[in-house]
Design a protein around this motif. Structure first.
Motif, short mmCIF file in Angstrom:
data_model
loop_
_atom_site.label_atom_id
_atom_site.label_comp_id
_atom_site.label_asym_id
_atom_site.label_seq_id
_atom_site.Cartn_x
_atom_site.Cartn_y
_atom_site.Cartn_z
N PRO A 64 1.03 -0.80 -0.43
CA PRO A 64 0.31 -0.24 0.07
C PRO A 64 1.78 1.13 -0.11
CG PRO A 64 -1.00 -1.41 1.47
CD PRO A 64 0.55 -2.21 1.16
N GLU A 65 1.91 1.07 0.52
CA GLU A 65 2.76 2.27 0.57
C GLU A 65 3.28 2.90 -0.56
OE1 GLU A 65 4.04 0.46 3.10
OE2 GLU A 65 2.44 1.28 4.52
N LYS A 66 3.67 1.67 -1.62
CA LYS A 66 4.38 1.93 -2.55
C LYS A 66 3.26 2.49 -4.43
CE LYS A 66 8.12 -1.61 -2.59
NZ LYS A 66 8.69 -2.81 -2.83
N PHE A 67 1.70 1.75 -3.46
CA PHE A 67 0.89 2.07 -4.55
C PHE A 67 0.45 3.78 -3.94
CE2 PHE A 67 -3.88 2.76 -5.01
CZ PHE A 67 -3.65 2.46 -6.71
N ILE A 68 0.92 4.33 -3.28
CA ILE A 68 -0.03 5.62 -2.73
C ILE A 68 1.55 6.08 -3.60
CG2 ILE A 68 0.25 7.84 -1.09
CD1 ILE A 68 -1.30 5.47 0.69
N ARG A 69 2.83 5.89 -2.97
CA ARG A 69 3.79 6.77 -3.48
C ARG A 69 3.78 6.73 -5.57
NH1 ARG A 69 9.06 4.09 -2.19
NH2 ARG A 69 10.89 5.61 -2.16
N ILE A 70 3.24 5.89 -5.99
CA ILE A 70 2.85 5.76 -7.20
C ILE A 70 2.15 6.71 -7.54
CG2 ILE A 70 2.33 4.35 -9.49
CD1 ILE A 70 4.13 2.02 -7.98
N VAL A 71 0.81 6.74 -7.24
CA VAL A 71 -0.31 7.57 -7.20
C VAL A 71 -0.16 8.66 -7.20
CG1 VAL A 71 -2.47 8.32 -6.55
CG2 VAL A 71 -2.10 6.01 -6.48
N ILE A 72 1.18 9.35 -6.11
CA ILE A 72 1.48 10.80 -5.63
C ILE A 72 2.05 11.37 -7.26
CG2 ILE A 72 2.46 12.00 -3.81
CD1 ILE A 72 1.29 10.86 -1.88
N ILE A 73 3.12 10.50 -7.01
CA ILE A 73 4.22 11.12 -8.50
C ILE A 73 3.47 11.10 -9.52
CG2 ILE A 73 6.21 9.81 -9.81
CD1 ILE A 73 7.26 9.06 -7.18
N ALA A 74 3.26 10.22 -9.83
CA ALA A 74 1.48 10.34 -10.83
C ALA A 74 1.05 11.26 -11.03
CB ALA A 74 0.73 9.20 -11.27
N GLY A 75 0.42 11.00 -9.95
CA GLY A 75 -0.80 13.43 -10.02
C GLY A 75 -0.66 14.21 -10.02
N ALA A 76 1.21 13.89 -9.16
CA ALA A 76 2.15 15.46 -9.16
C ALA A 76 2.32 15.73 -10.58
CB ALA A 76 3.29 15.46 -7.91
N TYR A 77 2.65 14.47 -11.34
CA TYR A 77 3.57 14.87 -12.88
C TYR A 77 2.01 15.61 -13.50
CZ TYR A 77 4.34 13.71 -17.45
OH TYR A 77 4.59 13.89 -18.96
#
Length: 147
Positions: A28-41
């Motif tokens: 779940p931490e890695k999934f949230i991290r990917i979502v944050i990175i993709a959203g910020a991009y």
């Protein structure tokens, strides 16, 4: 040809294995991290594109200004046409004041040249005057009442 086929199958196997391994190890931490990175991009991408476009436009304008300055530095004879000064009617010219870059004309040739330039300028002024009068007449006709 066989080597190319082996290369394609090897690459396909490696991609599928690595992708499967990445998804199974997703916490779940890695999934949230990917979502944050993709959203910020996705949020910052339009602003980054505008910033890059603005920088590119400035560099393009500087380059065009530099090219125009270089073009202005090189003056062709065609650009000088129509920008002629009429010399005075003085036939007594000293050799010391004569320009060294011009042709060495005689008095009659200089006089003929002055007269020709004056005639050309007078003809152009007359043409402009006639055009102006025609435009004024058209403006006046517009307001006349026809019965």
């Amino acid at each position: 040809m066989e080597g190319l086929g082996n290369l394609v199958t090897t690459l396909g196997n490696r991609v599928s294995t690595n992708l499967r391994g990445s998804i199974t190890d997703l916490t779940p931490e890695k999934f949230i991290r990917i979502v944050i990175i993709a959203g910020a991009y996705m949020l910052l991408r339009p602003y980054l594109i505008k910033l890059g476009g603005r920088a590119q436009m400035q560099s393009h304008e500087e380059e065009s200004e530099r090219a125009e300055a270089e073009a202005r530095a090189k003056i062709s004879p065609n650009e000088l046409r129509g920008k002629v000064e009429i010399p005075d009617d003085t036939d007594e010219e000293d050799e010391a004041t004569a320009e060294a870059s011009g042709p060495d004309w005689g008095k009659k040739a200089r006089r003929r040249q002055r007269d020709m330039i004056k005639k050309l300028l007078d003809a152009e002024e007359q043409r402009l005057r006639e055009n102006q009068e025609e435009l004024e007449d058209k403006d006046i006709e517009e307001f006349l009442v026809k019965e």
